[in-house]
Write a protein that holds these residues in place. Structure first.
Motif, mmCIF file in Angstrom:
data_model
loop_
_atom_site.group_PDB
_atom_site.id
_atom_site.type_symbol
_atom_site.label_atom_id
_atom_site.label_comp_id
_atom_site.label_asym_id
_atom_site.label_seq_id
_atom_site.Cartn_x
_atom_site.Cartn_y
_atom_site.Cartn_z
ATOM 1 N N GLY A 101 0.786 -1.224 0.000
ATOM 2 C CA GLY A 101 0.000 0.000 0.000
ATOM 3 C C GLY A 101 0.823 1.281 0.000
ATOM 4 O O GLY A 101 0.587 2.168 -0.841
ATOM 5 N N PRO A 102 1.791 1.429 0.922
ATOM 6 C CA PRO A 102 2.602 2.653 0.926
ATOM 7 C C PRO A 102 3.364 2.871 -0.376
ATOM 8 O O PRO A 102 3.570 4.015 -0.796
ATOM 9 C CB PRO A 102 3.567 2.426 2.105
ATOM 10 N N TRP A 122 -12.158 3.609 -2.429
ATOM 11 C CA TRP A 122 -10.806 3.702 -1.870
ATOM 12 C C TRP A 122 -10.830 3.923 -0.366
ATOM 13 O O TRP A 122 -9.957 3.425 0.343
ATOM 14 C CB TRP A 122 -10.011 4.794 -2.592
ATOM 15 N N GLU A 123 -11.830 4.660 0.132
ATOM 16 C CA GLU A 123 -11.952 4.831 1.582
ATOM 17 C C GLU A 123 -12.241 3.487 2.252
ATOM 18 O O GLU A 123 -11.638 3.158 3.289
ATOM 19 C CB GLU A 123 -13.066 5.829 1.910
ATOM 20 N N TYR A 124 -13.123 2.710 1.647
ATOM 21 C CA TYR A 124 -13.472 1.399 2.202
ATOM 22 C C TYR A 124 -12.305 0.422 2.035
ATOM 23 O O TYR A 124 -12.021 -0.390 2.929
ATOM 24 C CB TYR A 124 -14.726 0.870 1.508
ATOM 25 N N HIS A 125 -11.636 0.517 0.920
ATOM 26 C CA HIS A 125 -10.433 -0.278 0.632
ATOM 27 C C HIS A 125 -9.407 -0.097 1.752
ATOM 28 O O HIS A 125 -8.846 -1.064 2.287
ATOM 29 C CB HIS A 125 -9.917 0.182 -0.740
ATOM 30 N N GLU A 126 -9.158 1.155 2.137
ATOM 31 C CA GLU A 126 -8.198 1.432 3.209
ATOM 32 C C GLU A 126 -8.680 0.858 4.539
ATOM 33 O O GLU A 126 -7.897 0.322 5.327
ATOM 34 C CB GLU A 126 -7.975 2.950 3.336
ATOM 35 N N LEU A 138 -10.600 -1.764 5.030
ATOM 36 C CA LEU A 138 -10.459 -3.225 5.043
ATOM 37 C C LEU A 138 -9.010 -3.633 5.259
ATOM 38 O O LEU A 138 -8.720 -4.558 6.038
ATOM 39 C CB LEU A 138 -10.985 -3.811 3.729
ATOM 40 N N PHE A 139 -8.087 -2.986 4.595
ATOM 41 C CA PHE A 139 -6.686 -3.341 4.777
ATOM 42 C C PHE A 139 -6.198 -3.016 6.181
ATOM 43 O O PHE A 139 -5.294 -3.673 6.700
ATOM 44 C CB PHE A 139 -5.811 -2.636 3.735
ATOM 45 N N ALA A 140 -6.801 -2.017 6.798
ATOM 46 C CA ALA A 140 -6.416 -1.670 8.171
ATOM 47 C C ALA A 140 -6.957 -2.674 9.181
ATOM 48 O O ALA A 140 -6.508 -2.710 10.329
ATOM 49 C CB ALA A 140 -6.920 -0.266 8.518
ATOM 50 N N ASN A 141 -7.906 -3.498 8.744
ATOM 51 C CA ASN A 141 -8.545 -4.454 9.660
ATOM 52 C C ASN A 141 -8.591 -5.852 9.047
ATOM 53 O O ASN A 141 -9.616 -6.534 9.089
ATOM 54 C CB ASN A 141 -9.959 -3.976 9.990
ATOM 55 N N TYR A 174 -17.641 -1.301 9.153
ATOM 56 C CA TYR A 174 -16.713 -0.472 8.379
ATOM 57 C C TYR A 174 -17.456 0.392 7.367
ATOM 58 O O TYR A 174 -17.022 1.507 7.064
ATOM 59 C CB TYR A 174 -15.685 -1.348 7.671
ATOM 60 N N ALA A 175 -18.587 -0.105 6.855
ATOM 61 C CA ALA A 175 -19.397 0.691 5.930
ATOM 62 C C ALA A 175 -19.904 1.950 6.634
ATOM 63 O O ALA A 175 -19.857 3.059 6.088
ATOM 64 C CB ALA A 175 -20.562 -0.137 5.393
ATOM 65 N N SER A 176 -20.372 1.775 7.866
ATOM 66 C CA SER A 176 -20.854 2.914 8.643
ATOM 67 C C SER A 176 -19.718 3.883 8.945
ATOM 68 O O SER A 176 -19.863 5.105 8.789
ATOM 69 C CB SER A 176 -21.487 2.422 9.945
ATOM 70 N N GLU A 177 -18.565 3.336 9.348
ATOM 71 C CA GLU A 177 -17.418 4.187 9.695
ATOM 72 C C GLU A 177 -16.865 4.928 8.483
ATOM 73 O O GLU A 177 -16.246 5.992 8.631
ATOM 74 C CB GLU A 177 -16.321 3.325 10.328
ATOM 75 N N THR A 178 -17.101 4.386 7.294
ATOM 76 C CA THR A 178 -16.605 5.017 6.068
ATOM 77 C C THR A 178 -17.584 6.056 5.534
ATOM 78 O O THR A 178 -17.281 6.779 4.600
ATOM 79 C CB THR A 178 -16.338 3.936 4.985
#
Length: 258
Positions: free
Chosen positions: A108-109, A154-158, A160-163, A175-179
């Motif tokens: 990712g980075p 991309w917000e949701y993508h990030e 998911l990868f964070a979790n 995560y949908a709600s948090e995004t």
């Protein structure tokens, strides 16, 4: 042996510098939590850099001249696939990835650095390739496509990868709600499984191109496998930008997705 001898060791200072430069991608984790992962990542980068430097020196000593173009697959991409960068960017990087793959998260980075370095000269296109060994990868892929439907891939993508270790169905909804997604629409989309065919189509296209693991990349059709460091992408992107060969033009059209 030649390569191993030339690999630069990773120091604590290297880790601290990389952590600070990429803090936004560390997803709130402290450096002590990330130290082993960052050390392994930087070691991989140094190994690839040493290998490329050594191979370049061999080519120069042997006065090798390449008259043939590099092997290149034709990878047609639809305008509505999840992407970053302009559709007419001179360099198109198609990414086959999945959300439970630790190596996919690790790269990712590097992808963020590509965007930062090349701006609108590069377009990143994400495709799903959930592996059978990861049971939550396919549901996560479908959920991400539902986020894409609401313009927040991309917000949701990030998220998911964070979790990566918590991708059960209920987590995906959280995560949908948090995004900031419309959760009711998201739940309906996931329940309908209407993007299952798109995920399967991505996998079929990847298999046809020879992809067997993740992450896998096609830089204007040139294959690059694994969580490669920035330098590996940099070399290919620069070559593509410098090339006047029409074969390097990204293919934009029907991807084969349903």
């Amino acid at each position: 042996q030649q390569i191993t001898q030339k690999v630069k060791p990773v120091t604590d200072e290297d880790i601290a510098t990389f952590y600070e430069q990429n803090k936004a991608q560390m997803r709130g984790q402290a450096i002590d939590q990330m130290r082993d992962q960052l050390r392994a990542f930087l070691k991989d980068q140094n190994q690839v850099a040493a290998r490329e430097t050594y191979l370049k020196s061999l080519r120069e000593k042997a006065n090798v001249k390449l008259n043939l173009g590099p092997p290149r697959a034709t990878v047609a991409v639809a305008a509505d696939e999840p992407s970053r960068g302009p559709i007419d960017a001179p360099v198109q990087i198609v990414i086959y990835s999945e959300f439970q793959c630790p190596y996919c998260s690790r790269v990712g980075p590097t992808l963020d650095k590509i965007v930062e370095t090349y701006g609108e000269k590069v377009r990143l296109v994400f495709r799903d390739f959930p592996l059978a060994m990861h049971p939550n990868a396919r549901p996560a892929a479908i959920a991400a496509q539902c986020a894409h439907e609401q313009g927040k891939f991309w917000e949701y993508h990030e998220k998911l990868f964070a979790n990566q270790r918590t991708l059960a169905t209920e987590n995906l909804k959280t995560y949908a709600s948090e995004t900031g997604l419309d959760v009711a629409k998201f739940d309906e989309c996931v329940a309908s499984q209407r993007f299952g065919a798109a995920v399967d189509s991505d996998m079929a296209s990847g298999s046809k191109l020879g992809v067997s693991g993740t992450p896998a990349f096609f830089v204007n059709g040139r294959f690059l496998s694994g969580a490669q460091p920035f330098e590996a992408f940099e070399q290919l992107v620069n070559e593509e930008l410098e090339s006047g060969d029409s074969k390097a033009t990204p293919q934009v059209g029907k991807s084969g997705r349903s």
